[in-house]
Design an enzyme around this catalytic site. Structure first.
Site, short mmCIF file in Angstrom:
data_model
loop_
_atom_site.label_atom_id
_atom_site.label_comp_id
_atom_site.label_asym_id
_atom_site.label_seq_id
_atom_site.Cartn_x
_atom_site.Cartn_y
_atom_site.Cartn_z
N THR A 1 1.42 -4.40 4.31
CA THR A 1 1.24 -4.77 5.72
C THR A 1 0.68 -6.18 5.91
O THR A 1 0.79 -6.74 7.00
CB THR A 1 0.30 -3.78 6.42
OG1 THR A 1 -0.95 -3.76 5.73
CG2 THR A 1 0.91 -2.39 6.44
N ASP A 2 0.06 -6.75 4.87
CA ASP A 2 -0.66 -8.02 5.08
C ASP A 2 0.25 -9.13 5.62
O ASP A 2 -0.14 -9.85 6.54
CB ASP A 2 -1.32 -8.48 3.78
CG ASP A 2 -2.54 -7.63 3.43
OD1 ASP A 2 -2.86 -6.70 4.17
OD2 ASP A 2 -3.17 -7.91 2.38
N SER B 1 1.95 -7.45 -0.81
CA SER B 1 2.66 -8.42 0.04
C SER B 1 2.07 -9.83 0.01
O SER B 1 2.82 -10.79 0.18
CB SER B 1 2.77 -7.89 1.48
OG SER B 1 1.55 -7.95 2.16
N THR C 1 0.82 -1.22 0.00
CA THR C 1 0.00 0.00 0.00
C THR C 1 0.85 1.26 0.00
O THR C 1 0.50 2.25 -0.63
CB THR C 1 -0.93 -0.01 1.23
OG1 THR C 1 -1.88 -1.06 1.05
CG2 THR C 1 -1.66 1.29 1.42
N1 DAS Z 1 -2.97 -4.49 2.77
C1 DAS Z 1 -2.08 -3.87 1.84
C2 DAS Z 1 -0.99 -3.12 2.60
O1 DAS Z 1 -1.28 -2.72 3.69
C3 DAS Z 1 -1.63 -4.73 0.75
C4 DAS Z 1 -0.33 -5.44 0.96
O2 DAS Z 1 -0.11 -6.01 2.01
O3 DAS Z 1 0.48 -5.42 0.04
O4 DAS Z 1 0.08 -2.86 2.14
#
Ligand code: DAS
Length: 319
Positions: free
Chosen positions: A86-87, A53, A11
Site C-alpha cells: 500500500t505504501d 512496494s 503486506t
Molecule cells: N506498508 C506495506 C503494505 O501495506 C508495505 C508495502 O507497501 O509493501 O503493503
C-alpha cells in the site's frame, strides 16, 4: 474468459513466520488460494514480483504497465487485478492509469494487515477487487483502486492513514462506488480523464524531485534540486512560496528546469488570479511554472511519465 491476478508483493503477500518481521514471501497463487469466494471465477495468476512496494522503481512500474496492456489485448482476459503493497500503491496505480486507455477493467488492491495477523484484510480486498473487475460497469473507467469496500479512481486515490485498514480515500470528491455482498454500487464517474502516454523506456527517470513547501523554507530546499530533470513543488495554500524559495525558483527557471506546482492542501486547486504578492501565483506565472491538480506524489508520477513520453508541456496546464 478469466481474471488475471498480477501479484507484486507487499503486506498482502507478507508473513512473519520468522518471528515478527513481516516480509513479502507469498505468491499470487498463495493469495488466490487463501481467498474464499473465488471458486466460481476463472482466474489466471501472473507472478510479477515479491517485493515491498517502497522497492518498486519506475522501471518496474513501466514493466507492469506493459504487462497490463498485454493482458488487455488478450481476448481471454476479462479483467485485471494487481496486488501491491500500500505504501506506493497510489503512485503505481496512477502510473498504470496514465499508460492505459483499454476497456478491460484494471483494479489495484493490497492489504494493511498481513496474513499472519488477526483479521488480515487481504482476502476481502482481493475478493472485492475481482468482483469489481468482473463488473460490466467497470469497463472503460481507467485504472481503479478497490480497498476496504471502496472503489476509487487511480487519479484521486490516496493513502491517508499509516495503519488503518480503510486507508485509501479520495479527498474532496469521495469514492466512485462501494462493494457490498460482492457487487458494486456505482455512484459517480471519474471526471477529468487524463491523456494516455507512451513513455520511452530510455527517457524514464526517477530524477524528478518532489519538494514540499513549509513555513520559512530556505532557498536551499529548492536549489538542492538545481540538477533535477523536473522539480515538482507542493506550494502552500493556493500556490504560494516563501521569499527565499522565490530566489531559488528564479534560478531554476533561468536554468530551464521545468517546475510543476501543486498545492500541499489535501483538497482544492491552485489559484490563478487572486494574489499578486511576491511568491504568489503571479510569480509562478511570470516564471513559466506549470500547474497540477494532483497531490505531490501523483504530480511527480505524472511528470515522470510525461517527461518519458516527451510531452511535459502537454501534460500540465499553464497558470
Ligand atoms: N506498508 C506495506 C503494505 O501495506 C508495505 C508495502 O507497501 O509493501 O503493503
Amino acid at each position: 474468459m478469466s481474471i488475471a491476478v498480477v501479484s507484486t508483493g507487499g503486506t498482502i503477500a507478507s508473513t512473519d513466520d520468522s518471528g515478527g518481521d513481516a516480509t513479502p514471501d507469498l505468491s499470487g497463487a498463495d493469495l488466490v488460494a487463501a481467498t474464499p469466494g473465488l471458486d466460481d471465477v476463472a482466474l489466471r495468476v501472473e507472478e510479477f514480483s515479491t517485493m515491498p512496494s517502497p522497492h518498486f522503481t519506475v522501471d518496474r512500474m513501466l514493466d507492469l504497465a506493459v504487462l497490463v496492456r498485454d493482458l488487455d489485448a488478450d481476448d481471454g482476459v476479462e479483467g485485471v487485478v494487481v496486488t501491491q503493497g500500500t505504501d506506493v500503491l497510489e503512485e503505481t496505480a496512477y502510473f498504470l492509469d496514465l499508460c492505459y486507455d483499454g476497456e478491460t477493467p484494471v483494479v489495484v488492491t493490497g492489504a494493511m494487515r498481513n496474513p499472519s495477523l488477526a483479521s488480515p484484510d487481504g482476502p476481502a480486498n482481493l475478493l472485492a477487487a475481482v468482483r469489481t473487475a468482473l463488473d460490466a460497469d467497470a469497463r472503460g473507467r481507467g485504472v481503479l483502486v478497490a480497498f476496504a469496500g471502496r472503489v476509487l479512481p487511480a487519479r484521486e486515490a490516496t493513502k491517508v492513514h499509516s495503519q488503518m485498514v480503510d486507508t485509501f480515500r479520495c479527498p474532496e470528491f469521495g469514492p466512485l462506488g462501494v462493494v457490498e455482498e460482492g457487487s458494486v454500487t456505482w455512484r459517480r464517474r471519474a471526471e477529468h480523464p487524463d491523456p494516455t502516454f507512451d513513455p520511452d523506456p530510455d527517457r524514464l527517470t526517477n530524477d524528478v524531485a518532489a519538494v514540499y513547501v513549509t513555513a520559512d523554507a530556505p532557498a536551499s530546499h529548492l536549489s538542492a534540486h538545481a540538477d533535477a530533470t523536473v522539480v515538482c513543488l507542493a506550494a502552500t495554500g493556493a500556490g504560494h512560496l516563501t521569499g527565499e524559495l522565490v530566489d531559488a525558483l528564479e534560478d531554476l527557471r533561468a536554468a530551464d528546469v521545468p517546475v510543476i506546482v501543486t498545492t500541499r492542501c489535501p483538497e482544492g486547486r491552485l489559484a490563478r488570479s487572486t494574489y499578486g504578492f511576491r511568491g504568489s501565483e503571479r510569480t509562478l506565472r511570470r516564471l513559466g511554472c506549470l500547474y497540477a491538480d494532483l497531490n505531490l506524489q501523483k504530480t511527480r508520477i505524472r511528470a515522470i511519465v510525461a517527461h518519458a513520453a516527451d510531452r511535459l508541456d502537454d501534460a500540465f496546464a499553464a497558470p
